[in-house]
Write a protein that holds these residues in place. Structure first.
Motif, PDB file in Angstrom:
ATOM      1  N   ALA A  13       0.824  -1.201   0.000  1.00  0.00           N
ATOM      2  CA  ALA A  13       0.000   0.000   0.000  1.00  0.00           C
ATOM      3  C   ALA A  13       0.862   1.256   0.000  1.00  0.00           C
ATOM      4  O   ALA A  13       0.608   2.213  -0.753  1.00  0.00           O
ATOM      5  N   TYR A  14       1.908   1.261   0.817  1.00  0.00           N
ATOM      6  CA  TYR A  14       2.768   2.442   0.914  1.00  0.00           C
ATOM      7  C   TYR A  14       3.526   2.689  -0.391  1.00  0.00           C
ATOM      8  O   TYR A  14       3.692   3.839  -0.815  1.00  0.00           O
ATOM      9  N   GLU A  16       2.487   2.160  -3.304  1.00  0.00           N
ATOM     10  CA  GLU A  16       1.555   2.785  -4.254  1.00  0.00           C
ATOM     11  C   GLU A  16       1.223   4.216  -3.846  1.00  0.00           C
ATOM     12  O   GLU A  16       1.249   5.132  -4.676  1.00  0.00           O
ATOM     13  N   THR A  17       0.887   4.433  -2.579  1.00  0.00           N
ATOM     14  CA  THR A  17       0.411   5.754  -2.158  1.00  0.00           C
ATOM     15  C   THR A  17       1.527   6.799  -2.140  1.00  0.00           C
ATOM     16  O   THR A  17       1.253   7.983  -2.365  1.00  0.00           O
ATOM     17  N   ARG A  18       2.752   6.397  -1.897  1.00  0.00           N
ATOM     18  CA  ARG A  18       3.827   7.387  -1.808  1.00  0.00           C
ATOM     19  C   ARG A  18       4.083   8.056  -3.144  1.00  0.00           C
ATOM     20  O   ARG A  18       4.730   9.115  -3.200  1.00  0.00           O
ATOM     21  N   THR A  21       1.462  11.071  -2.632  1.00  0.00           N
ATOM     22  CA  THR A  21       1.380  11.837  -1.385  1.00  0.00           C
ATOM     23  C   THR A  21       2.675  12.616  -1.145  1.00  0.00           C
ATOM     24  O   THR A  21       3.721  12.309  -1.712  1.00  0.00           O
ATOM     25  N   ARG A  57      -3.943   9.088   2.215  1.00  0.00           N
ATOM     26  CA  ARG A  57      -3.199   7.838   2.100  1.00  0.00           C
ATOM     27  C   ARG A  57      -4.150   6.641   2.028  1.00  0.00           C
ATOM     28  O   ARG A  57      -4.079   5.821   1.105  1.00  0.00           O
ATOM     29  N   TYR A  60      -6.693   6.885  -1.087  1.00  0.00           N
ATOM     30  CA  TYR A  60      -6.109   6.559  -2.392  1.00  0.00           C
ATOM     31  C   TYR A  60      -5.899   5.054  -2.534  1.00  0.00           C
ATOM     32  O   TYR A  60      -6.235   4.461  -3.568  1.00  0.00           O
ATOM     33  N   TRP A  61      -5.369   4.417  -1.490  1.00  0.00           N
ATOM     34  CA  TRP A  61      -5.139   2.982  -1.561  1.00  0.00           C
ATOM     35  C   TRP A  61      -6.453   2.221  -1.699  1.00  0.00           C
ATOM     36  O   TRP A  61      -6.547   1.267  -2.472  1.00  0.00           O
ATOM     37  N   CYS A  64      -7.574   2.342  -5.168  1.00  0.00           N
ATOM     38  CA  CYS A  64      -6.719   1.486  -6.012  1.00  0.00           C
ATOM     39  C   CYS A  64      -7.165   0.026  -5.965  1.00  0.00           C
ATOM     40  O   CYS A  64      -6.858  -0.752  -6.881  1.00  0.00           O
ATOM     41  N   ALA A  90      -8.427  11.876  -4.067  1.00  0.00           N
ATOM     42  CA  ALA A  90      -7.989  10.607  -4.652  1.00  0.00           C
ATOM     43  C   ALA A  90      -8.849  10.244  -5.857  1.00  0.00           C
ATOM     44  O   ALA A  90      -8.347   9.777  -6.886  1.00  0.00           O
ATOM     45  N   GLY A 162      -3.658   1.461   4.133  1.00  0.00           N
ATOM     46  CA  GLY A 162      -3.211   2.704   3.502  1.00  0.00           C
ATOM     47  C   GLY A 162      -2.712   3.729   4.502  1.00  0.00           C
ATOM     48  O   GLY A 162      -1.702   4.407   4.274  1.00  0.00           O
TER      49      GLY A 162
END
Length: 331
Positions: A13-14, A16-18, A21, A57, A60-61, A64, A90, A162
């Motif tokens: 998850a991180y 993807e979200t980074r 963000t 965060r 958005y996840w 996704c 998001a 997320g």
């Protein structure tokens, strides 16, 4: 059985979200250390996230994770403000239609920002009932009537996964500084953030003592931790911590935190006002009440932090200037 994400899940998850963000800084505060006797105090200001809070965060996840067909139909959720903004932003980024049900007394600044990200906003008047219950009922009805995917603002394992990015990011930053955290303070509403952050620290820094910070009279997480099961607190007066007024933690976050080293602590509105002023004067941060709750908890002196390394998550800064000035004027 409720899914509790493992470390690999959190990392996916991180990763993807980074991409979308902000890498929010980890600020060392000599002022807070001097005030409390801590060896070091680090503040992670998610108020500087590009939607003004950490909520982007998890939102958005979660988007996704939708199937292409679900994404095309769109989603509906209820929120008093920060999740609304995070989900709207998001959705705008991913091209997914978003409808938000907001209590009529949600802060106007948060309502306007949510609409600014392109979401459709519907207001609910809750009267004497718990506002999240009324808003949730309306969101469920809209999902059924319009064929939208119903998303929960915090009670969802993917939201928990997320939001864990806040903790993973802070741990990376602490490691780069050679710092080992003794305590972490994180504010709690329904528990999505503390669920993710507590898992991140459980997997990577299990020695850290985690503190769930809640407003007085809205300590559903604290009471639930002591009872060993989810507890619903009575419907009481409001708190200025608008984002922390959930009456009990979600099932998914509670399943996550019961595996971790977490305990609860409450703060008063007066302590939060003082913390907002301190953050503005000494940290140069504009925090909404919910975002200042962890600073209030540290400054309250309820926990002895002498000689310890402390991390505070400052969760958000979405507040109108007039409201901010009114709160700190009373401090």
């Amino acid at each position: 059985m409720t899914l509790v994400p493992d470390l690999a899940h959190l990392q996916r998850a991180y990763t993807e979200t980074r991409r979308v963000t902000q890498l929010t800084p980890l600020l060392r505060s000599p002022a807070l250390a001097a005030e409390t006797g801590a060896a070091a105090v680090f503040v992670k200001p998610e108020s500087l996230q590009w939607t003004g809070s950490f909520k982007i965060r998890g939102a958005y996840w979660r988007l996704c994770c939708l199937s292409p067909e679900e994404a095309k139909r769109g989603v509906v959720a209820y929120s008093s403000g920060n999740f609304a903004q995070g989900l709207a932003a998001a959705g705008q980024r991913l091209g997914i239609p978003v409808t938000i049900v907001m209590p009529i007394d949600a802060p106007e600044a948060k309502r306007a920002a949510t609409q600014g990200y392109g979401a459709k906003v519907i207001s609910t008047d809750h009267g004497t009932r718990a506002r999240e219950e009324v808003a949730a009922e309306r969101a469920c009805a809209i999902a059924e009537d319009e064929g939208l995917v119903l998303l929960h603002p915090f009670d969802d394992p993917e939201i928990v996964a997320g939001q864990a990015g806040v903790g993973l990011e802070a741990l990376d930053q602490l490691e780069a500084l050679g710092a080992k955290p003794d305590l972490l303070f994180c504010s709690v509403g329904g528990g999505g953030l503390i669920g993710g952050v507590s898992l991140a620290f459980h997997y990577r820094s299990p020695q850290t003592q985690l503190i769930a910070v809640e407003p007085e009279r809205f300590d559903g997480m604290g009471q639930s931790l002591r009872a060993g099961e989810r507890v619903t607190v009575p419907l009481e007066e409001k708190s200025i911590c608008d984002g922390l007024m959930a009456r009990r933690p979600g099932e998914a976050p509670f399943a996550a935190v019961t595996q971790t080293n977490l305990s609860g602590l409450t703060v008063s509105d007066a302590q939060v006002r003082s913390a907002m002023r301190f953050a503005a004067d000494r940290l140069k941060l504009v925090l909404e009440p919910s975002g200042a709750a962890t600073t209030a908890a540290l400054l309250s002196g309820k926990l002895d932090v002498a000689g310890k390394t402390v991390v505070l998550i400052a969760t958000g800064g979405n507040i109108a200037l007039s409201d901010f000035m009114g709160f700190i004027a009373d401090a």
